[in-house]
Scaffold this motif. Structure first.
Motif, PDB file in Angstrom:
ATOM      1  N   ALA B  34       0.830  -1.213   0.000  1.00  0.00           N
ATOM      2  CA  ALA B  34       0.000   0.000   0.000  1.00  0.00           C
ATOM      3  C   ALA B  34       0.854   1.249   0.000  1.00  0.00           C
ATOM      4  CB  ALA B  34      -0.917  -0.004   1.209  1.00  0.00           C
ATOM      5  N   ASN B  35       2.046   1.160   0.621  1.00  0.00           N
ATOM      6  CA  ASN B  35       2.912   2.329   0.727  1.00  0.00           C
ATOM      7  C   ASN B  35       3.964   2.403  -0.369  1.00  0.00           C
ATOM      8  OD1 ASN B  35       2.328   4.104   3.188  1.00  0.00           O
ATOM      9  ND2 ASN B  35       2.044   2.015   3.941  1.00  0.00           N
ATOM     10  N   ARG B  36       3.745   1.588  -1.404  1.00  0.00           N
ATOM     11  CA  ARG B  36       4.681   1.644  -2.535  1.00  0.00           C
ATOM     12  C   ARG B  36       4.464   2.901  -3.377  1.00  0.00           C
ATOM     13  NH1 ARG B  36       5.227  -3.461  -6.442  1.00  0.00           N
ATOM     14  NH2 ARG B  36       3.948  -2.051  -7.656  1.00  0.00           N
ATOM     15  N   GLY B  37       3.282   3.443  -3.255  1.00  0.00           N
ATOM     16  CA  GLY B  37       2.982   4.668  -3.990  1.00  0.00           C
ATOM     17  C   GLY B  37       2.440   4.398  -5.368  1.00  0.00           C
ATOM     18  N   ASN B  38       2.180   5.485  -6.047  1.00  0.00           N
ATOM     19  CA  ASN B  38       1.580   5.400  -7.371  1.00  0.00           C
ATOM     20  C   ASN B  38       2.372   6.283  -8.325  1.00  0.00           C
ATOM     21  OD1 ASN B  38      -0.255   4.824  -9.410  1.00  0.00           O
ATOM     22  ND2 ASN B  38      -1.656   6.476  -8.788  1.00  0.00           N
ATOM     23  N   PRO B  39       3.558   5.834  -8.752  1.00  0.00           N
ATOM     24  CA  PRO B  39       4.396   6.691  -9.591  1.00  0.00           C
ATOM     25  C   PRO B  39       3.695   7.065 -10.898  1.00  0.00           C
ATOM     26  CG  PRO B  39       5.638   4.812  -8.790  1.00  0.00           C
ATOM     27  CD  PRO B  39       4.213   4.542  -8.475  1.00  0.00           C
ATOM     28  N   GLY B  40       3.950   8.280 -11.329  1.00  0.00           N
ATOM     29  CA  GLY B  40       3.333   8.745 -12.567  1.00  0.00           C
ATOM     30  C   GLY B  40       3.564  10.227 -12.735  1.00  0.00           C
ATOM     31  N   ILE B  41       3.055  10.733 -13.825  1.00  0.00           N
ATOM     32  CA  ILE B  41       3.174  12.165 -14.047  1.00  0.00           C
ATOM     33  C   ILE B  41       1.767  12.744 -14.166  1.00  0.00           C
ATOM     34  CG2 ILE B  41       3.456  11.940 -16.582  1.00  0.00           C
ATOM     35  CD1 ILE B  41       5.560  14.289 -16.206  1.00  0.00           C
ATOM     36  N   ALA B  56     -10.350  40.145  -5.416  1.00  0.00           N
ATOM     37  CA  ALA B  56      -9.541  41.269  -5.918  1.00  0.00           C
ATOM     38  C   ALA B  56      -9.738  41.347  -7.425  1.00  0.00           C
ATOM     39  CB  ALA B  56      -8.084  41.052  -5.556  1.00  0.00           C
ATOM     40  N   ASN B  57     -10.715  42.171  -7.812  1.00  0.00           N
ATOM     41  CA  ASN B  57     -11.082  42.251  -9.231  1.00  0.00           C
ATOM     42  C   ASN B  57      -9.930  42.684 -10.121  1.00  0.00           C
ATOM     43  OD1 ASN B  57     -13.685  41.527  -8.640  1.00  0.00           O
ATOM     44  ND2 ASN B  57     -14.384  43.636  -8.391  1.00  0.00           N
ATOM     45  N   GLU B  58      -8.968  43.414  -9.546  1.00  0.00           N
ATOM     46  CA  GLU B  58      -7.888  43.958 -10.368  1.00  0.00           C
ATOM     47  C   GLU B  58      -6.909  42.881 -10.830  1.00  0.00           C
ATOM     48  OE1 GLU B  58      -8.248  44.528  -7.152  1.00  0.00           O
ATOM     49  OE2 GLU B  58      -6.321  44.421  -6.105  1.00  0.00           O
ATOM     50  N   ARG B  59      -6.982  41.711 -10.230  1.00  0.00           N
ATOM     51  CA  ARG B  59      -6.045  40.638 -10.597  1.00  0.00           C
ATOM     52  C   ARG B  59      -6.766  39.547 -11.384  1.00  0.00           C
ATOM     53  NH1 ARG B  59      -2.021  40.398  -5.964  1.00  0.00           N
ATOM     54  NH2 ARG B  59      -2.604  42.196  -4.756  1.00  0.00           N
ATOM     55  N   PHE B  60      -6.116  39.063 -12.404  1.00  0.00           N
ATOM     56  CA  PHE B  60      -6.629  37.886 -13.088  1.00  0.00           C
ATOM     57  C   PHE B  60      -5.452  37.004 -13.462  1.00  0.00           C
ATOM     58  CE2 PHE B  60      -7.730  35.425 -16.829  1.00  0.00           C
ATOM     59  CZ  PHE B  60      -8.806  34.719 -16.314  1.00  0.00           C
ATOM     60  N   GLY B  61      -5.561  35.738 -13.137  1.00  0.00           N
ATOM     61  CA  GLY B  61      -4.444  34.846 -13.433  1.00  0.00           C
ATOM     62  C   GLY B  61      -4.886  33.443 -13.771  1.00  0.00           C
ATOM     63  N   VAL B  62      -3.989  32.717 -14.352  1.00  0.00           N
ATOM     64  CA  VAL B  62      -4.199  31.280 -14.592  1.00  0.00           C
ATOM     65  C   VAL B  62      -2.920  30.559 -14.179  1.00  0.00           C
ATOM     66  CG1 VAL B  62      -5.919  31.430 -16.440  1.00  0.00           C
ATOM     67  CG2 VAL B  62      -3.486  31.533 -17.007  1.00  0.00           C
ATOM     68  N   GLU B  63      -3.089  29.328 -13.748  1.00  0.00           N
ATOM     69  CA  GLU B  63      -1.926  28.571 -13.309  1.00  0.00           C
ATOM     70  C   GLU B  63      -2.114  27.089 -13.608  1.00  0.00           C
ATOM     71  OE1 GLU B  63      -0.595  29.470  -9.323  1.00  0.00           O
ATOM     72  OE2 GLU B  63       0.437  27.551  -9.175  1.00  0.00           O
ATOM     73  N   ALA B  64      -1.080  26.468 -14.107  1.00  0.00           N
ATOM     74  CA  ALA B  64      -1.102  25.028 -14.384  1.00  0.00           C
ATOM     75  C   ALA B  64       0.099  24.395 -13.712  1.00  0.00           C
ATOM     76  CB  ALA B  64      -1.046  24.782 -15.883  1.00  0.00           C
ATOM     77  N   ASN B  65       0.011  23.097 -13.468  1.00  0.00           N
ATOM     78  CA  ASN B  65       1.147  22.441 -12.827  1.00  0.00           C
ATOM     79  C   ASN B  65       1.411  21.066 -13.423  1.00  0.00           C
ATOM     80  OD1 ASN B  65      -0.108  20.226 -11.214  1.00  0.00           O
ATOM     81  ND2 ASN B  65      -1.211  21.944 -10.307  1.00  0.00           N
ATOM     82  N   ALA B  66       2.621  20.622 -13.254  1.00  0.00           N
ATOM     83  CA  ALA B  66       3.013  19.266 -13.633  1.00  0.00           C
ATOM     84  C   ALA B  66       3.710  18.655 -12.428  1.00  0.00           C
ATOM     85  CB  ALA B  66       3.955  19.291 -14.827  1.00  0.00           C
ATOM     86  N   ARG B  67       3.358  17.396 -12.131  1.00  0.00           N
ATOM     87  CA  ARG B  67       3.893  16.757 -10.925  1.00  0.00           C
ATOM     88  C   ARG B  67       4.408  15.367 -11.295  1.00  0.00           C
ATOM     89  NH1 ARG B  67       2.695  17.414  -5.445  1.00  0.00           N
ATOM     90  NH2 ARG B  67       1.260  19.063  -6.050  1.00  0.00           N
ATOM     91  N   TYR B  68       5.636  15.113 -10.975  1.00  0.00           N
ATOM     92  CA  TYR B  68       6.222  13.802 -11.242  1.00  0.00           C
ATOM     93  C   TYR B  68       6.344  13.060  -9.915  1.00  0.00           C
ATOM     94  CZ  TYR B  68       9.885  10.371 -12.303  1.00  0.00           C
ATOM     95  OH  TYR B  68      10.606   9.209 -12.417  1.00  0.00           O
ATOM     96  N   THR B  69       5.490  12.062  -9.738  1.00  0.00           N
ATOM     97  CA  THR B  69       5.527  11.269  -8.501  1.00  0.00           C
ATOM     98  C   THR B  69       6.575  10.174  -8.678  1.00  0.00           C
ATOM     99  OG1 THR B  69       3.192  11.733  -8.137  1.00  0.00           O
ATOM    100  CG2 THR B  69       4.143   9.906  -6.888  1.00  0.00           C
ATOM    101  N   ILE B  70       7.666  10.308  -7.957  1.00  0.00           N
ATOM    102  CA  ILE B  70       8.767   9.351  -8.085  1.00  0.00           C
ATOM    103  C   ILE B  70       8.430   8.067  -7.332  1.00  0.00           C
ATOM    104  CG2 ILE B  70      11.229   8.957  -7.647  1.00  0.00           C
ATOM    105  CD1 ILE B  70      11.479  12.098  -7.622  1.00  0.00           C
ATOM    106  N   ASN B  71       8.025   8.253  -6.092  1.00  0.00           N
ATOM    107  CA  ASN B  71       7.599   7.110  -5.275  1.00  0.00           C
ATOM    108  C   ASN B  71       6.608   7.621  -4.244  1.00  0.00           C
ATOM    109  OD1 ASN B  71       9.181   8.322  -3.214  1.00  0.00           O
ATOM    110  ND2 ASN B  71      10.997   7.274  -3.990  1.00  0.00           N
ATOM    111  N   ARG B  72       6.296   6.809  -3.284  1.00  0.00           N
ATOM    112  CA  ARG B  72       5.295   7.192  -2.288  1.00  0.00           C
ATOM    113  C   ARG B  72       5.674   8.488  -1.568  1.00  0.00           C
ATOM    114  NH1 ARG B  72       0.055   6.983  -1.087  1.00  0.00           N
ATOM    115  NH2 ARG B  72      -0.141   7.768   1.017  1.00  0.00           N
TER     116      ARG B  72
END
Lengths: 205, 229
Positions: B34-41, B56-72
């Motif tokens: 169970a604690n081996r984890g779920n490696p993936g991107i 705060a109406n004066e601000r507008f933004g977008v953000e994306a992420n990428a995550r590489y799960t090495i191990n648990r």
């Protein structure tokens, strides 16, 4: 309200609160966070309400940043010419106003003021000089003096809420000597949020 | 008020949604598995900028992420974003367009006791850098006695960078579909400055008025798992 909430949500207090809140849920009683146990449901149901109430309570204490006004004013102290700077002096029947060469400004800064030992002289930040008339009217005399402050201005960013201000560096003071004996510049910099005496005005005995 | 309640409920959603697995006592071998984890991107978006825009109406933004799960335990994270600011107050008008990148690692401290549980409690660090073009078409300095002063500052491009400590939760709410939030303590390393003009807001960092700042993210991610043996 939105701005206050925005500031609060981005404040340290909110983060600390969230961390403690979630630490309680996840570390102290981890089984109550990632589980479906019946006795955990109480925590799950109640905790959002507690969080909401706490946020509103804390948000109501949050205040927006304080902007200071009159921060380009030269601060002056009055001293006796005979006693020196060891002893300040007070004047009564004092009038003070600025001279604007274009608009012929005629608005008193001080009008028949008593017990004056300090004066705040707002500077004309559209120009590199500010001129004032200082008058002392008593039963015995009616004396006028002119003071001209020459300075350099430097634009200073204060904050997003407060905008900009001008910091000043005093170069020279030109003055007449009827009521005044002499004027010295002690601290040439006039800086935002600094409350120090810039010039000493020595008064004739 | 309704906007606030909406965003608050979004923030709290994981608390309600995250519970999913039935508990059964695991053998030692199963616990290990169970604690081996779920490696993936995984790739995701952050909803926090949209929530911020409500406050705060004066601000507008977008953000994306990428995550590489090495191990648990270990995950490598990269976050990219854009922020636009159009501020108009009595003191100044200010515009800024900029992009940022954050890169760092997360360490998962959550030990699971059931098979298939891929939830995470994360502690991490990020290094952030932003570049922005900003200008101040008008500033007004108020002076009650002599009268107000107006001026303007032209466009300039500046770069800033900062560090972040991260505490967050991430939960697999559907197969390979993750939802999570994090609270961040940010501290500025360097602020780009051109003449007197400093950024009102640094993309990815937030308000420049403080040398340390708090932030939060609310992410939705899809993970492409690595082939399991």
């Amino acid at each position: 309200m939105n701005k206050i909430l925005y500031e609060f949500v981005h404040s340290e207090r909110f983060a600390i609160f969230l961390i403690f809140f979630e630490a309680y849920n996840t570390i102290v009683i981890p089984s109550c966070y990632f589980c479906n146990k019946a006795n955990c449901m109480k925590t799950k149901i109640i905790s959002p309400f507690l969080l909401a109430i706490s946020i509103f309570a804390l948000a109501s204490c949050d205040s927006s940043s304080l902007c200071l006004s009159g921060q380009s004013a030269i601060q002056s102290g009055l001293y006796s010419a005979t006693s020196g700077e060891a002893k300040d002096t007070t004047l009564s029947g004092i009038y003070l106003w600025g001279i604007d060469p274009i608009t012929e400004l005629d608005k008193g800064l001080l009008i028949d003021s008593a017990d004056v030992s300090k004066m705040f002289l707002p500077t004309d930040i559209n120009r590199d000089t500010s001129t004032f008339i200082l008058r002392e009217e008593t039963v015995a005399s009616d004396l006028y003096d002119t003071l001209m402050f020459v300075y350099e201005r430097e634009l200073n960013y204060v904050s997003g809420d407060c905008g900009f201000s001008y910091n000043l560096r005093l170069d020279t003071v030109i003055y007449t000597i009827n009521l005044i004996d002499s004027v010295t510049i002690d601290l040439p910099t006039v800086i935002y949020n600094e409350n120090l005496e810039n010039v000493k005005i020595y008064i004739e005995p | 008020m309704s906007k606030y309640i909406l965003s608050l409920s979004l923030l709290l959603l994981p608390i309600v949604l995250v519970a999913q697995q039935q508990e059964e006592p695991l053998s030692k071998e199963e616990k290990k598995l169970a604690n081996r984890g779920n490696p993936g991107i995984s790739f995701g978006i952050d909803l926090a900028p949209f929530i911020t825009h409500l406050f705060a109406n004066e601000r507008f933004g977008v953000e994306a992420n990428a995550r590489y799960t090495i191990n648990r335990k270990w995950q490598v994270v990269s976050e990219l974003g854009y922020e636009n600011v159009d501020l108009d107050t009595d003191e100044m008008t200010y515009t800024s367009n900029g992009s940022f990148i954050r890169a760092g690692i997360d360490y998962n401290i959550f030990k699971v006791e059931e098979l298939g549980n891929n939830d995470n409690i994360l502690l991490g660090f990020r290094y952030g850098a932003a570049i922005q073009e900003h200008s101040c078409p008008r500033y007004t300095i108020k002076e009650e006695y002599w009268g107000d002063t107006n001026g303007s500052l032209g466009s300039s491009t500046v770069g800033s960078h900062w560090g972040e400590f991260v505490f967050g939760l991430r939960s697999e709410i559907l197969k390979n579909f993750y939802m999570g939030w994090s609270v961040r303590f940010k501290t500025i390393i360097n602020v780009g400055k051109d003449n007197a003009q400093e950024p009102y807001s640094i993309p990815g960092y937030g308000s420049r008025d403080r040398s340390s700042n708090m932030g939060f993210t609310y992410t939705l991610e899809y993970q492409i798992p690595f082939k399991k043996k």
